[in-house]
Enzyme design. Sequence first.
Site, PDB file in Angstrom:
ATOM      1  CG  ASP A  55      -8.832 -13.558  -1.100  1.00  0.00           C
ATOM      2  OD1 ASP A  55      -8.698 -13.289  -2.311  1.00  0.00           O
ATOM      3  OD2 ASP A  55      -8.008 -14.240  -0.455  1.00  0.00           O
ATOM      4  CE1 TYR A  94      -4.463  -7.072   3.195  1.00  0.00           C
ATOM      5  CE2 TYR A  94      -2.131  -6.847   2.702  1.00  0.00           C
ATOM      6  CZ  TYR A  94      -3.435  -7.017   2.282  1.00  0.00           C
ATOM      7  OH  TYR A  94      -3.714  -7.128   0.939  1.00  0.00           O
TER       8      TYR A  94
END
Length: 257
Positions: A52, A111
């Site tokens: 994003d 992540y």
Amino acid sequence: MPRYALKIEYDGAPFAGWQRQAVLPSVQGAIEAALGRLEPGPHTIAAAGRTDTGVHATGQVAHCDLGKDWDPFRLAGALNAHLKPLPVAVVAAARVGEDFHARFSAIERRYLFRLLARRAPEVHDRGRVWRVPHPLDGAAMREAAAHLVGRHDFTTFRAIGCQAASPVKTLDELTLETVEVPNGVEYRFRLRARSFLHNQVRSIVGTLERVGAGAWAPDRVKEALEARDRAACGPVCPPQGLYLTGVGYPADPFAAT
């Protein structure tokens, strides 16, 4: 057409995410434009994860098909020359088979989320961490995080507009490391799964921050998970502390690079 895998780093701050946009700058658009300077296009690249706006990467993987054979080392160098001065770098390139797909061949994604607890504003890491001005309880956050590891229905922790076919995911790893920094503490959350739901990582970290701040008891995270209700989630944290650090495949395409 020969296919190449690309390992990519980028600072997400100046981009409207990975995915190509009609007007706004994107990482995908920048790399496709660089490819167009090497060979006539159009070019389309596919990535393991569509990060994003504001999200960074140190180990994004994408693939592209080109019209001629390139030495992978020279391909990475040529792309980097055309990507300047943007904060994007191809750190490795590798020739792969036509059955390799950066997204669908992946078996895990990793992540990192950096959360800084410090009263003073960040300077050198501005745009690269999420800072909160209050102290946090790392032990409480670890206790709460343990409820989320494993296979669960993560409806509570996904965006309302998430397009995944199922909210059921297996979170293989969720660990928390604490690092002392000048006048504060940085909390580094590491998460690993085959795939993630939209906003899942940021929803989890935002909720765990509430536990660390004392606003939630650790067991409330378990209750929120079992509610399978987005309204039960804590706040979604901002994107700037999030990094896609790696993508795993049955065979590492970059092993020889």
